[in-house]
Design an enzyme around this catalytic site. Sequence first.
Site, PDB file in Angstrom:
ATOM      1  N   GLY A  46       0.824  -1.194   0.000  1.00 39.57           N
ATOM      2  CA  GLY A  46       0.000   0.000   0.000  1.00 39.57           C
ATOM      3  C   GLY A  46       0.862   1.248   0.000  1.00 39.57           C
ATOM      4  O   GLY A  46       2.020   1.216   0.426  1.00 39.57           O
ATOM      5  N   GLN A  51       2.978   9.970   1.214  1.00 38.04           N
ATOM      6  CA  GLN A  51       4.268   9.267   1.211  1.00 38.04           C
ATOM      7  C   GLN A  51       5.120   9.614  -0.002  1.00 38.04           C
ATOM      8  O   GLN A  51       6.319   9.339  -0.010  1.00 38.04           O
ATOM      9  CB  GLN A  51       4.056   7.747   1.257  1.00 38.04           C
ATOM     10  N   CYS A  88       6.090  -0.214   6.932  1.00 42.68           N
ATOM     11  CA  CYS A  88       5.662   0.944   6.141  1.00 42.68           C
ATOM     12  C   CYS A  88       6.822   1.362   5.247  1.00 42.68           C
ATOM     13  O   CYS A  88       7.967   1.393   5.691  1.00 42.68           O
ATOM     14  CB  CYS A  88       5.299   2.090   7.093  1.00 42.68           C
ATOM     15  N   LEU A  89       6.511   1.687   4.009  1.00 43.97           N
ATOM     16  CA  LEU A  89       7.571   2.094   3.079  1.00 43.97           C
ATOM     17  C   LEU A  89       8.262   3.378   3.550  1.00 43.97           C
ATOM     18  O   LEU A  89       9.386   3.652   3.145  1.00 43.97           O
ATOM     19  CB  LEU A  89       7.004   2.282   1.671  1.00 43.97           C
ATOM     20  N   HIS A 130      -4.192   1.254   7.770  1.00 41.86           N
ATOM     21  CA  HIS A 130      -2.837   1.828   7.795  1.00 41.86           C
ATOM     22  C   HIS A 130      -2.740   2.986   6.799  1.00 41.86           C
ATOM     23  O   HIS A 130      -2.246   4.067   7.137  1.00 41.86           O
ATOM     24  CB  HIS A 130      -1.829   0.716   7.461  1.00 41.86           C
ATOM     25  N   GLU A 131      -3.218   2.746   5.577  1.00 44.12           N
ATOM     26  CA  GLU A 131      -3.080   3.778   4.538  1.00 44.12           C
ATOM     27  C   GLU A 131      -3.977   4.980   4.819  1.00 44.12           C
ATOM     28  O   GLU A 131      -3.575   6.127   4.592  1.00 44.12           O
ATOM     29  CB  GLU A 131      -3.391   3.204   3.151  1.00 44.12           C
ATOM     30  N   HIS A 134      -2.484   7.385   7.144  1.00 44.46           N
ATOM     31  CA  HIS A 134      -1.505   8.292   6.529  1.00 44.46           C
ATOM     32  C   HIS A 134      -2.160   9.603   6.099  1.00 44.46           C
ATOM     33  O   HIS A 134      -1.523  10.659   6.131  1.00 44.46           O
ATOM     34  CB  HIS A 134      -0.905   7.650   5.267  1.00 44.46           C
TER      35      HIS A 134
HETATM   36 ZN    ZN Z   1       2.665   3.353   5.614  1.00 45.42          ZN
END
Ligand code: ZN
Length: 163
Positions: A46, A51, A88-89, A130-131, A134
């Site tokens: 995701g 991000q 998480c990226l 999670h997304e 953000h």
């Molecule tokens: Zn993330």
Amino acid sequence: MALRKIREIGDPILNKTCKEVKEVTDRTRDLIDDMFDTMYEAQGVGLAAPQVGILKRIVVIDCGDDPLLLINPEVLETSGEQTGQEGCLSVPGKAGIVTRPNYAKVKAYNEDMEEFIVEGEELLARALLHEIDHLDGHLYVEKVEGELMNVVPDDEDEMEEEE
Ligand code: ZN
């Protein structure tokens, strides 16, 4: 394909609240394409627009079933509980244990600004929540139980390089 730079923890843009998308322009479509490219290249499940430095309420997810695009997503319902490892990226090389609902029902808009509902359990519910966090400036590290762990990146031999 175009890759965008993934912002990492400590970058203040990750703690800002994103704005609703009012219309999908060509620029928005480019952003969405780039978000998918960037997510797949980084082997994530995701990615949220902040991000890649864009404060818009756009999320892409692919847990292995279908690519999912969510514009202006809104959590309608959650239930149950799951505890598991999350990464998480924007927090490279780390993972932590997070408890989240096991089920989530989300309303969102597609590229044509048509409303749809997506329901997910387990990994998909985790990815959705999670997304969407953000978009309100929240990272999973706020929810981690115990310490963040170091993770060794997957062997990249399995991935075929695409140009
Ligand atoms: Zn993330």
